[in-house]
Write a protein that holds these residues in place. Sequence first.
Motif, PDB file in Angstrom:
ATOM      1  N   LYS A 179      46.213  35.890  32.972  1.00 36.82           N
ATOM      2  CA  LYS A 179      45.610  36.449  31.804  1.00 36.82           C
ATOM      3  C   LYS A 179      45.048  37.896  32.254  1.00 36.82           C
ATOM      4  O   LYS A 179      44.432  38.100  33.221  1.00 36.82           O
ATOM      5  N   ILE A 184      50.619  33.356  19.188  1.00 35.93           N
ATOM      6  CA  ILE A 184      51.219  33.730  17.997  1.00 35.93           C
ATOM      7  C   ILE A 184      52.753  33.724  18.020  1.00 35.93           C
ATOM      8  O   ILE A 184      53.673  33.199  17.300  1.00 35.93           O
ATOM      9  N   PHE A 185      53.460  34.384  19.337  1.00 34.02           N
ATOM     10  CA  PHE A 185      54.720  34.782  19.279  1.00 34.02           C
ATOM     11  C   PHE A 185      55.525  33.453  19.549  1.00 34.02           C
ATOM     12  O   PHE A 185      56.418  33.065  18.615  1.00 34.02           O
ATOM     13  N   SER A 200      58.254  29.584  25.514  1.00 32.03           N
ATOM     14  CA  SER A 200      59.081  29.633  24.303  1.00 32.03           C
ATOM     15  C   SER A 200      60.302  28.743  24.304  1.00 32.03           C
ATOM     16  O   SER A 200      60.456  28.006  23.363  1.00 32.03           O
ATOM     17  N   THR A 209      47.435  27.404  15.625  1.00 32.95           N
ATOM     18  CA  THR A 209      47.388  28.565  16.722  1.00 32.95           C
ATOM     19  C   THR A 209      46.042  29.434  16.603  1.00 32.95           C
ATOM     20  O   THR A 209      45.404  29.580  17.894  1.00 32.95           O
ATOM     21  N   ASN A 247      55.892  33.469  29.463  1.00 36.62           N
ATOM     22  CA  ASN A 247      55.967  33.431  27.999  1.00 36.62           C
ATOM     23  C   ASN A 247      57.283  32.953  27.640  1.00 36.62           C
ATOM     24  O   ASN A 247      57.532  32.292  26.663  1.00 36.62           O
ATOM     25  N   ILE A 291      43.061  29.518  19.312  1.00 39.01           N
ATOM     26  CA  ILE A 291      42.959  30.765  20.381  1.00 39.01           C
ATOM     27  C   ILE A 291      41.231  30.959  20.314  1.00 39.01           C
ATOM     28  O   ILE A 291      40.726  31.151  21.223  1.00 39.01           O
ATOM     29  N   SER A 339      48.015  35.307  26.156  1.00 43.58           N
ATOM     30  CA  SER A 339      46.989  36.110  25.346  1.00 43.58           C
ATOM     31  C   SER A 339      47.416  35.701  23.962  1.00 43.58           C
ATOM     32  O   SER A 339      48.045  34.860  23.554  1.00 43.58           O
ATOM     33  N   PHE A 340      46.539  36.292  23.085  1.00 47.50           N
ATOM     34  CA  PHE A 340      46.632  36.009  21.470  1.00 47.50           C
ATOM     35  C   PHE A 340      48.006  36.171  20.929  1.00 47.50           C
ATOM     36  O   PHE A 340      48.486  35.432  20.417  1.00 47.50           O
ATOM     37  N   SER A 341      48.528  37.462  21.393  1.00 48.61           N
ATOM     38  CA  SER A 341      49.878  37.706  20.655  1.00 48.61           C
ATOM     39  C   SER A 341      50.896  36.945  21.539  1.00 48.61           C
ATOM     40  O   SER A 341      51.790  36.497  20.612  1.00 48.61           O
ATOM     41  N   SER A 342      50.783  36.163  22.685  1.00 52.30           N
ATOM     42  CA  SER A 342      51.979  35.306  23.126  1.00 52.30           C
ATOM     43  C   SER A 342      51.882  34.013  22.335  1.00 52.30           C
ATOM     44  O   SER A 342      52.891  33.477  22.130  1.00 52.30           O
TER      45      SER A 342
END
Lengths: 189, 133
Positions: free
Chosen positions: A171, A60-61, A15, A90, A11, A94, A55-58
């Motif tokens: 995952k 979006i992050f 980024s 995003t 992650n 997803i 993941s989803f949150s990653s």
Amino acid sequence: MKNKASRVAFNGLLSAFAIAITTVESFLPPTALLPPGIKIGFSNVAVMMAAKNLSFSSAIFISLIKSFYVLATRGFYAFVLSLSGGVASTLVVILVFGDKKGRFGCVGAGLIGAQTHNLAQVAVYSLMIGRAAFYYLPVLSVFGIASGALTGLTLYFSERALKVFNLDKLKSNSAVWRRHHRKEKQKNG
Amino acid sequence: MRNDANGRRKLLRPADLLLAAAIIALSVFGFLMFRSGEGKTAVIEYNGKPVKTIDLSLVKEQYSFEIAGDLTVEITVSPEGIWFSKSECRDKLCIQFGRLTNKGEMAACLPARVSVRISGDSADKITFDGITG
């Protein structure tokens, strides 16, 4: 847990990649080849890779981190456009990678992401400057086909190059990961 | 086979090609809709409301004027077209759009919230909402 550590590391890597590539793209001089404001959007490769393997949150992050970096370096208006396009594309990407049947390939995901990015940006743009924004949509769409296909290709081939990370096992709740752990257990037990 | 031998997402699926074809068709349609036909009316808008229209076919010589949006921009008109010539904004994207000459072309300065487009409608058809330019 080893798996969690690798996910956090990956992650962070994605980024950093997204921010680096956004910086490089903002320094590219305006040319006759690319109309004003049009970028390839290679940082979306990082977002797609996160949506697909983490993941989803990653995902979006990473898109949020990218937008806040744009806010710090290029100001409020660039931020609003980056945020609207980034978050919308995003979410859609997803959904594409969450689809178990795998209806779309990597190129399809790139195309869908690019077009969603364009549509969201033009919608926000039109709220601020009016109807003229829609005049730009056909131009954006044509370049969106090229940039979407290019980001999809980049995603596919960079994943092959990143085999060392064992992407399929990253995952947290993926079938591959569960199978892997079951096998380990059997081996040890 | 939906994934390749290693269980990875495939590079290209039939749906991808259908999608690409659909996007190309829609873009061509969009181009035809916006770009076909004669359009000689430049519409200058602030905040999405027209503040000035110029019939480009009546322009005889080059001149510039200022529009005070959220920032002040300078727009230049000549018989060949219309363009952003100066802006107080940060990235000067509006100037990079260059000269607009054909129907369906646009340029905008987002920080100033000022846009210019070339419309197919004649100048008297554009309605003003009581904003002075």
